[in-house]
Design a protein around this motif. Structure first.
Motif, mmCIF file in Angstrom:
data_model
loop_
_atom_site.group_PDB
_atom_site.id
_atom_site.type_symbol
_atom_site.label_atom_id
_atom_site.label_comp_id
_atom_site.label_asym_id
_atom_site.label_seq_id
_atom_site.Cartn_x
_atom_site.Cartn_y
_atom_site.Cartn_z
ATOM 1 N N MET A 144 0.858 -1.190 0.000
ATOM 2 C CA MET A 144 0.000 0.000 0.000
ATOM 3 C C MET A 144 0.890 1.235 0.000
ATOM 4 O O MET A 144 1.854 1.315 0.749
ATOM 5 C CB MET A 144 -0.908 0.006 1.230
ATOM 6 C CG MET A 144 -1.883 -1.148 1.249
ATOM 7 S SD MET A 144 -2.952 -1.135 2.687
ATOM 8 C CE MET A 144 -3.885 0.337 2.397
ATOM 9 N N GLU A 145 0.532 2.183 -0.843
ATOM 10 C CA GLU A 145 1.271 3.442 -0.913
ATOM 11 C C GLU A 145 0.943 4.277 0.322
ATOM 12 O O GLU A 145 -0.211 4.355 0.732
ATOM 13 C CB GLU A 145 0.869 4.228 -2.162
ATOM 14 C CG GLU A 145 1.180 3.533 -3.466
ATOM 15 C CD GLU A 145 2.655 3.620 -3.808
ATOM 16 O OE1 GLU A 145 3.304 4.594 -3.393
ATOM 17 O OE2 GLU A 145 3.141 2.713 -4.478
ATOM 18 N N PRO A 146 1.923 4.920 0.945
ATOM 19 C CA PRO A 146 1.609 5.783 2.085
ATOM 20 C C PRO A 146 0.859 7.033 1.618
ATOM 21 O O PRO A 146 1.167 7.598 0.577
ATOM 22 C CB PRO A 146 2.984 6.149 2.651
ATOM 23 C CG PRO A 146 3.920 5.965 1.513
ATOM 24 C CD PRO A 146 3.345 4.857 0.667
#
Length: 59
Positions: free
Chosen positions: A27-29
């Motif tokens: 998951m991208e921050p």
């Protein structure tokens, strides 16, 4: 014989379901940008200008 064929079919189906293995999802921050401008900045300059005009007009 039917039980052996059924067991073989189930074992083949079960192993193909796990053939790829398990990997954690990536998951991208989330980037949060905080606005640091003050809302009072738009009022201070006109108030100071009015005070200066009032001081100049009173002289």
């Amino acid at each position: 014989m039917k039980k052996i064929a059924l067991a073989a079919a189930l074992s083949v189906a079960a192993t193909s379901a796990f053939a790829g293995g398990y990997s954690e999802p990536v998951m991208e921050p989330e980037i949060i940008v905080e606005d640091t401008s003050s809302s009072a900045g738009g009022i201070i300059v006109p108030i100071l200008a009015l005070i200066l005009f009032a001081a100049a007009a009173s002289n």
